[in-house]
Design a protein around this motif. Structure first.
Motif, PDB file in Angstrom:
ATOM      1  N   VAL A   1      -7.007 -46.513 -54.054  1.00 39.69           N
ATOM      2  CA  VAL A   1      -7.730 -45.310 -54.441  1.00 39.69           C
ATOM      3  C   VAL A   1      -9.314 -46.685 -55.065  1.00 39.69           C
ATOM      4  O   VAL A   1      -9.992 -46.598 -54.618  1.00 39.69           O
ATOM      5  CB  VAL A   1      -6.984 -45.755 -56.202  1.00 39.69           C
ATOM      6  N   GLU A   2      -8.359 -48.028 -55.102  1.00 40.04           N
ATOM      7  CA  GLU A   2      -9.408 -49.371 -55.022  1.00 40.04           C
ATOM      8  C   GLU A   2     -10.067 -49.246 -54.185  1.00 40.04           C
ATOM      9  O   GLU A   2     -12.066 -49.419 -54.212  1.00 40.04           O
ATOM     10  CB  GLU A   2      -8.729 -50.406 -55.283  1.00 40.04           C
ATOM     11  N   GLU A   3      -9.682 -48.956 -52.992  1.00 40.99           N
ATOM     12  CA  GLU A   3     -10.621 -48.968 -51.845  1.00 40.99           C
ATOM     13  C   GLU A   3     -11.688 -48.244 -51.722  1.00 40.99           C
ATOM     14  O   GLU A   3     -13.207 -47.628 -51.545  1.00 40.99           O
ATOM     15  CB  GLU A   3      -9.680 -49.383 -50.624  1.00 40.99           C
ATOM     16  N   THR A   4     -11.143 -47.009 -52.033  1.00 44.91           N
ATOM     17  CA  THR A   4     -11.936 -45.656 -51.549  1.00 44.91           C
ATOM     18  C   THR A   4     -13.401 -45.591 -53.303  1.00 44.91           C
ATOM     19  O   THR A   4     -14.517 -45.367 -52.698  1.00 44.91           O
ATOM     20  CB  THR A   4     -11.396 -44.551 -52.634  1.00 44.91           C
ATOM     21  N   ILE A   5     -13.150 -46.150 -54.357  1.00 43.86           N
ATOM     22  CA  ILE A   5     -13.636 -45.999 -55.092  1.00 43.86           C
ATOM     23  C   ILE A   5     -14.837 -47.353 -54.712  1.00 43.86           C
ATOM     24  O   ILE A   5     -16.028 -47.234 -55.362  1.00 43.86           O
ATOM     25  CB  ILE A   5     -13.396 -46.631 -56.187  1.00 43.86           C
TER      26      ILE A   5
ATOM     27  N   VAL B   1     -16.775 -46.365 -73.886  1.00 40.44           N
ATOM     28  CA  VAL B   1     -16.585 -48.026 -74.450  1.00 40.44           C
ATOM     29  C   VAL B   1     -16.130 -48.216 -72.586  1.00 40.44           C
ATOM     30  O   VAL B   1     -15.984 -47.709 -71.765  1.00 40.44           O
ATOM     31  CB  VAL B   1     -14.906 -48.102 -74.337  1.00 40.44           C
ATOM     32  N   VAL B   2     -16.818 -49.325 -72.128  1.00 42.57           N
ATOM     33  CA  VAL B   2     -17.422 -50.320 -70.437  1.00 42.57           C
ATOM     34  C   VAL B   2     -16.235 -51.062 -70.561  1.00 42.57           C
ATOM     35  O   VAL B   2     -16.172 -51.997 -70.907  1.00 42.57           O
ATOM     36  CB  VAL B   2     -18.219 -49.826 -70.425  1.00 42.57           C
ATOM     37  N   GLN B   3     -14.796 -51.091 -69.230  1.00 48.73           N
ATOM     38  CA  GLN B   3     -14.054 -51.696 -69.273  1.00 48.73           C
ATOM     39  C   GLN B   3     -13.824 -52.210 -67.625  1.00 48.73           C
ATOM     40  O   GLN B   3     -14.635 -51.339 -66.926  1.00 48.73           O
ATOM     41  CB  GLN B   3     -12.986 -51.681 -69.589  1.00 48.73           C
ATOM     42  N   PRO B   4     -13.827 -53.527 -67.232  1.00 48.24           N
ATOM     43  CA  PRO B   4     -13.456 -54.463 -65.872  1.00 48.24           C
ATOM     44  C   PRO B   4     -12.476 -52.866 -65.320  1.00 48.24           C
ATOM     45  O   PRO B   4     -11.461 -52.761 -66.285  1.00 48.24           O
ATOM     46  CB  PRO B   4     -13.238 -55.568 -66.447  1.00 48.24           C
ATOM     47  N   PHE B   5     -12.671 -52.597 -64.174  1.00 46.46           N
ATOM     48  CA  PHE B   5     -11.799 -51.920 -62.870  1.00 46.46           C
ATOM     49  C   PHE B   5     -10.281 -53.205 -63.382  1.00 46.46           C
ATOM     50  O   PHE B   5     -10.279 -53.847 -63.054  1.00 46.46           O
ATOM     51  CB  PHE B   5     -12.135 -51.846 -61.665  1.00 46.46           C
ATOM     52  N   SER B   6      -8.536 -51.791 -63.262  1.00 45.71           N
ATOM     53  CA  SER B   6      -7.731 -52.712 -63.293  1.00 45.71           C
ATOM     54  C   SER B   6      -7.089 -51.807 -62.453  1.00 45.71           C
ATOM     55  O   SER B   6      -6.428 -50.713 -62.794  1.00 45.71           O
ATOM     56  CB  SER B   6      -7.633 -53.011 -64.094  1.00 45.71           C
ATOM     57  N   ARG B   7      -6.547 -52.319 -61.433  1.00 45.68           N
ATOM     58  CA  ARG B   7      -6.085 -51.661 -60.406  1.00 45.68           C
ATOM     59  C   ARG B   7      -4.101 -51.559 -61.086  1.00 45.68           C
ATOM     60  O   ARG B   7      -3.290 -50.538 -61.330  1.00 45.68           O
ATOM     61  CB  ARG B   7      -5.390 -52.755 -59.642  1.00 45.68           C
ATOM     62  N   GLU B   8      -3.677 -53.103 -62.185  1.00 49.11           N
ATOM     63  CA  GLU B   8      -2.984 -52.426 -63.190  1.00 49.11           C
ATOM     64  C   GLU B   8      -2.791 -51.502 -63.902  1.00 49.11           C
ATOM     65  O   GLU B   8      -1.497 -50.447 -64.304  1.00 49.11           O
ATOM     66  CB  GLU B   8      -2.352 -54.404 -63.629  1.00 49.11           C
ATOM     67  N   LYS B   9      -3.972 -50.829 -64.076  1.00 47.62           N
ATOM     68  CA  LYS B   9      -3.638 -49.374 -65.432  1.00 47.62           C
ATOM     69  C   LYS B   9      -3.298 -48.531 -64.482  1.00 47.62           C
ATOM     70  O   LYS B   9      -2.972 -47.518 -64.858  1.00 47.62           O
ATOM     71  CB  LYS B   9      -4.793 -49.715 -66.061  1.00 47.62           C
ATOM     72  N   ILE B  10      -4.174 -48.173 -63.400  1.00 38.41           N
ATOM     73  CA  ILE B  10      -3.890 -47.389 -62.436  1.00 38.41           C
ATOM     74  C   ILE B  10      -1.758 -47.505 -61.708  1.00 38.41           C
ATOM     75  O   ILE B  10      -1.825 -46.476 -62.318  1.00 38.41           O
ATOM     76  CB  ILE B  10      -4.411 -47.320 -61.256  1.00 38.41           C
ATOM     77  N   VAL B  11      -1.888 -48.267 -61.445  1.00 37.76           N
ATOM     78  CA  VAL B  11      -0.037 -48.550 -61.456  1.00 37.76           C
ATOM     79  C   VAL B  11       0.074 -47.575 -62.901  1.00 37.76           C
ATOM     80  O   VAL B  11       1.758 -47.351 -62.489  1.00 37.76           O
ATOM     81  CB  VAL B  11       0.080 -49.784 -61.024  1.00 37.76           C
TER      82      VAL B  11
ATOM     83  N   LEU C   1       3.292 -47.968 -54.866  1.00 40.85           N
ATOM     84  CA  LEU C   1       2.218 -47.959 -56.537  1.00 40.85           C
ATOM     85  C   LEU C   1       1.855 -48.597 -55.957  1.00 40.85           C
ATOM     86  O   LEU C   1       0.506 -48.059 -55.946  1.00 40.85           O
ATOM     87  CB  LEU C   1       3.070 -47.920 -57.653  1.00 40.85           C
ATOM     88  N   SER C   2       1.815 -49.911 -55.724  1.00 41.10           N
ATOM     89  CA  SER C   2       0.735 -51.204 -55.183  1.00 41.10           C
ATOM     90  C   SER C   2      -0.111 -50.092 -54.087  1.00 41.10           C
ATOM     91  O   SER C   2      -1.064 -50.907 -54.078  1.00 41.10           O
ATOM     92  CB  SER C   2       1.427 -52.365 -55.181  1.00 41.10           C
ATOM     93  N   ALA C   3       0.770 -50.090 -53.220  1.00 39.02           N
ATOM     94  CA  ALA C   3       0.151 -49.404 -52.111  1.00 39.02           C
ATOM     95  C   ALA C   3      -0.627 -48.406 -52.114  1.00 39.02           C
ATOM     96  O   ALA C   3      -2.429 -48.056 -52.561  1.00 39.02           O
ATOM     97  CB  ALA C   3       0.898 -49.211 -51.498  1.00 39.02           C
ATOM     98  N   LEU C   4      -1.330 -47.310 -53.465  1.00 29.45           N
ATOM     99  CA  LEU C   4      -1.588 -46.243 -54.201  1.00 29.45           C
ATOM    100  C   LEU C   4      -2.910 -47.266 -54.631  1.00 29.45           C
ATOM    101  O   LEU C   4      -4.175 -46.008 -54.658  1.00 29.45           O
ATOM    102  CB  LEU C   4      -0.686 -46.121 -54.601  1.00 29.45           C
TER     103      LEU C   4
END
Length: 155
Positions: free
Chosen positions: A88-92, A54-64, A81-84
């Motif tokens: 992570v999003e920046e790296t990706i 399944v393909v989903q849009p990236f979500s920072r909230e899911k990482i947090v 957690l927000s900074a992490l």
């Protein structure tokens, strides 16, 4: 781009500026029909391919949310957690890929979480890497100890 005022199907870009974080572009537009101006924000789309396909849009909230579970009872703040998640999003996004496997996101989270809190790192790694025995934990702890002895700065 439809005009939000008169719904004319076209607009002219008057000004473009990169956001402070460099991840989006703010455009000032003008409608040639009614002459009114409006702003838009554009970001490159990033999709996550789950194990199931399944393909989903990236979500920072899911990482947090995922990392928050590993950090329960630990001295980690929501700001941490927000900074992490932002790192992570920046790296990706820096990879330039428009789709990324969920597994790659987890691999990107692990070193960031290790720097934030080692106990939370072990919790996350135990689920993410599928620890099945005490030996798996002992191996991960031994690696952390080796890194500590090689790191001249106390944590």
């Amino acid at each position: 781009m439809f005009c939000p005022f008169c719904r004319f199907p076209d607009s002219r870009v008057v000004d473009s500026r990169t956001s402070d974080d460099g991840l989006s572009i703010r455009r000032r537009r003008q409608c040639p029909q009614c002459g009114k101006r409006f702003s838009t924000t554009e970001t490159a789309s990033l999709n996550v391919v789950k194990r199931s396909g399944v393909v989903q849009p990236f979500s920072r909230e899911k990482i947090v949310a995922g990392v928050r579970k590993a950090c329960q009872g630990r001295p980690v703040t929501d700001t941490d957690l927000s900074a992490l998640a932002a790192r992570v999003e920046e790296t990706i996004r820096a990879t330039g890929a428009s789709q990324i496997d969920a597994n790659e996101i987890g691999l990107t989270i692990l070193p960031e979480l290790r720097e934030l809190d080692e106990v939370a790192y072990l919790r996350f790694a135990s689920v993410y890497q599928g620890f099945e025995s005490l030996e798996d934990f002992e191996t991960a702890i031994a690696l952390l100890r080796v890194e500590h002895s090689a790191d001249p700065i106390d944590r």
